[in-house]
Design an enzyme around this catalytic site. Structure first.
Site, PDB file in Angstrom:
ATOM      1  N   ASP A 214      43.556  44.801  62.102  1.00  0.00           N
ATOM      2  CA  ASP A 214      44.824  44.420  61.472  1.00  0.00           C
ATOM      3  C   ASP A 214      45.821  44.122  62.589  1.00  0.00           C
ATOM      4  O   ASP A 214      46.194  45.012  63.355  1.00  0.00           O
ATOM      5  CB  ASP A 214      45.340  45.575  60.604  1.00  0.00           C
ATOM      6  CG  ASP A 214      46.553  45.160  59.783  1.00  0.00           C
ATOM      7  OD1 ASP A 214      47.417  44.438  60.327  1.00  0.00           O
ATOM      8  OD2 ASP A 214      46.647  45.544  58.611  1.00  0.00           O
ATOM      9  N   GLU A 268      49.873  39.775  53.224  1.00  0.00           N
ATOM     10  CA  GLU A 268      50.608  40.944  52.724  1.00  0.00           C
ATOM     11  C   GLU A 268      52.115  40.738  52.807  1.00  0.00           C
ATOM     12  O   GLU A 268      52.856  41.373  52.065  1.00  0.00           O
ATOM     13  CB  GLU A 268      50.159  42.224  53.438  1.00  0.00           C
ATOM     14  CG  GLU A 268      50.584  42.323  54.883  1.00  0.00           C
ATOM     15  CD  GLU A 268      50.048  43.587  55.551  1.00  0.00           C
ATOM     16  OE1 GLU A 268      48.832  43.654  55.786  1.00  0.00           O
ATOM     17  OE2 GLU A 268      50.855  44.476  55.844  1.00  0.00           O
ATOM     18  N   ASP A 291      50.629  42.031  48.366  1.00  0.00           N
ATOM     19  CA  ASP A 291      50.995  43.405  48.014  1.00  0.00           C
ATOM     20  C   ASP A 291      51.739  43.293  46.683  1.00  0.00           C
ATOM     21  O   ASP A 291      52.782  42.626  46.614  1.00  0.00           O
ATOM     22  CB  ASP A 291      51.893  44.012  49.105  1.00  0.00           C
ATOM     23  CG  ASP A 291      52.196  45.474  48.840  1.00  0.00           C
ATOM     24  OD1 ASP A 291      51.928  46.298  49.726  1.00  0.00           O
ATOM     25  OD2 ASP A 291      52.711  45.794  47.744  1.00  0.00           O
TER      26      ASP A 291
HETATM   27  C1  LIG Z   1      48.043  49.315  59.984  1.00  0.00           C
HETATM   28  C2  LIG Z   1      48.980  48.161  59.795  1.00  0.00           C
HETATM   29  O1  LIG Z   1      49.672  47.921  60.974  1.00  0.00           O
HETATM   30  C3  LIG Z   1      49.975  48.360  58.680  1.00  0.00           C
HETATM   31  O2  LIG Z   1      50.716  49.537  58.903  1.00  0.00           O
HETATM   32  C4  LIG Z   1      49.303  48.445  57.315  1.00  0.00           C
HETATM   33  C5  LIG Z   1      48.697  47.142  56.943  1.00  0.00           C
HETATM   34  O3  LIG Z   1      49.084  46.090  57.375  1.00  0.00           O
HETATM   35  C6  LIG Z   1      47.555  47.123  56.013  1.00  0.00           C
HETATM   36  O4  LIG Z   1      47.248  48.158  55.424  1.00  0.00           O
HETATM   37  O5  LIG Z   1      46.971  46.064  55.857  1.00  0.00           O
HETATM   38 MG    MG Z   2      47.602  44.462  57.053  1.00  0.00          MG
END
Ligand SMILES: C[C@H](O)[C@H](O)CC(=O)C(=O)O
Ligand code: MG
Length: 392
Positions: A214, A268, A291
């Site tokens: 990610d 997202e 999301d």
């Molecule tokens: C881990 C990522 O940086 C963020 O906090 C969460 C995310 O983008 C995701 O779950 O996809």
């Molecule tokens: Mg993400």
């Protein structure tokens, strides 16, 4: 069937965890040197809280019907979103029938379009929309997944997002998505460390377990392409949110240049059917990750998902706990779901929005049967103080 009209809409703010899952205490994996667009400034590299990632906090929207039934939902947006809900959006609900979901959405979106369209305003709209779906489920005595057309499978399977895919494997998840720790500003040494972390995890989990990166909008096209090719050697399944959400052209080129078999995912931080139409028509990615608390709510996710389905693109919603589960279980093009590991060391499964919700279901052995309780099936934890900064 006539439903009781809507009496009142209220918006509250909550600090510490909840839907603002970046609002965690010290020592949490989610705030430990994660690559971001702000990593180019050394003073903001170690902690995302240092540049304000958790500045807004959680928004709670309650919608009360004349018979006293209350639907509620949680998302991010905090105090500014609470202002928008109380001072602007509430007027489109109060005195109206709760089943006017489409009309209410349309009025919330187009009345705010001159200052909205994405980000905070659409967060606020999403919160209201989800609370309305919760209310409708409660008034009908049915879970939201019934209202969405019914489940297409018995249970959900999950991948886990966190710093320890190796532990996620032993907890029964189908894959582990880890944060990328080093961005382009950390040069070749950072690139090497990123690949070393992947190699270490691949060693620990074996060759079949999914591993993903990610990148939280932190890269440029050149770095992302190089990372993807180096990571291919270690079987990286997908590269997520590598570029700025505004860079549709970059995503198109990244997808064209990624190694065969590696998936490019994003979305997202995208919103509405129009934003996702750009990603889909420009062939930017293999999986979209709206999301539901940020993209416009359930009413909008239905439309986004239909666009993706017609193009053979999977929809794997970002985080969002029960709000995502009720949707994912009803759609063939959403074959699995994300679970965000909110335990500080990512070593055990805890509710994603803890401590805010009660009866928040969590996967056991990487699987979950979505509950049949009315609405989204959760209640607010009475021990968490709600603050109502504005009224109307
Ligand atoms: C881990 C990522 O940086 C963020 O906090 C969460 C995310 O983008 C995701 O779950 O996809
Ligand atoms: Mg993400």
């Amino acid at each position: 069937m006539a439903f009781p009209l809507i009496r009142h809409v209220r918006a509250f703010v909550v600090r510490g965890g909840g839907a603002d899952y970046h609002d965690q205490g010290e020592g949490h994996w989610i705030d430990d040197h994660i690559a971001t667009p702000m990593s180019r400034y050394p003073e903001y590299r170690q902690s995302r809280q240092s540049f304000g990632i958790n500045v807004l906090g959680t928004l709670v929207v309650e919608i009360e019907a004349m018979d006293g039934t209350i639907g509620f939902a949680v998302t991010t947006g905090g105090e500014p979103a609470a202002y928008i809900v109380e001072k602007h959006l509430a007027r489109f609900l109060e005195g109206r029938a709760p089943n006017e979901i489409e009309k209410i959405w349309d009025q919330m979106y187009f009345s705010t379009q001159y200052y909205g369209r994405k980000g905070l305003v659409v967060n606020a709209i999403s919160g209201v929309d989800l609370a309305l779906w919760d209310l409708m489920g409660k008034l009908r005595g049915e879970p939201v997944h019934h209202l969405l057309g019914g489940a297409v499978r018995d249970e959900l399977t999950f991948y886990a997002t966190g710093a320890r895919p190796d532990l996620a494997k032993s907890l029964g998840f189908i894959g582990g998505k880890m944060p990328l720790h080093h961005g382009p500003a950390e040069g070749e040494e950072g690139m090497r460390k990123n690949i070393e972390e992947l190699a270490t995890m691949r060693d620990r989990v074996g060759e079949d377990f999914w591993l993903m990166f990610d990148c939280w909008m932190s890269l440029d096209l050149n770095y992302a392409t190089r990372l993807a090719h180096k990571a291919h050697e270690y079987g990286l399944k997908w590269i997520e949110e590598a570029l700025s959400p505004d860079d549709y052209w970059g995503y198109r080129d990244l997808k064209a240049n990624a190694p065969k078999g590696m998936l490019v995912t994003t979305g997202e931080h995208e919103a509405t059917r129009w934003g996702f139409r750009m990603l889909l028509e420009m062939d930017c990615c293999d999986i979209i990750q709206p999301d539901v608390g940020w993209c416009g709510g359930m009413t909008e996710l239905i439309k986004i998902s239909a666009l993706a389905d017609a193009r053979g693109v999977m929809v794997i919603p970002h985080g969002s706990s029960v709000y995502s589960y009720h949707f994912v279980v009803t759609r063939h093009n959403s074959p699995f779901a994300e679970f965000l590991m909110m335990a500080p060391k990512a070593d055990k499964v805890v509710p994603m929005f803890q401590p805010l919700l009660m009866r928040e279901p969590v996967p056991v052995n990487g699987r979950l049967k979505v509950p049949d309780t009315p609405g989204f099936g959760v209640t607010l934890n009475p021990d968490v103080p709600l603050h109502r900064p504005y009224t109307h």
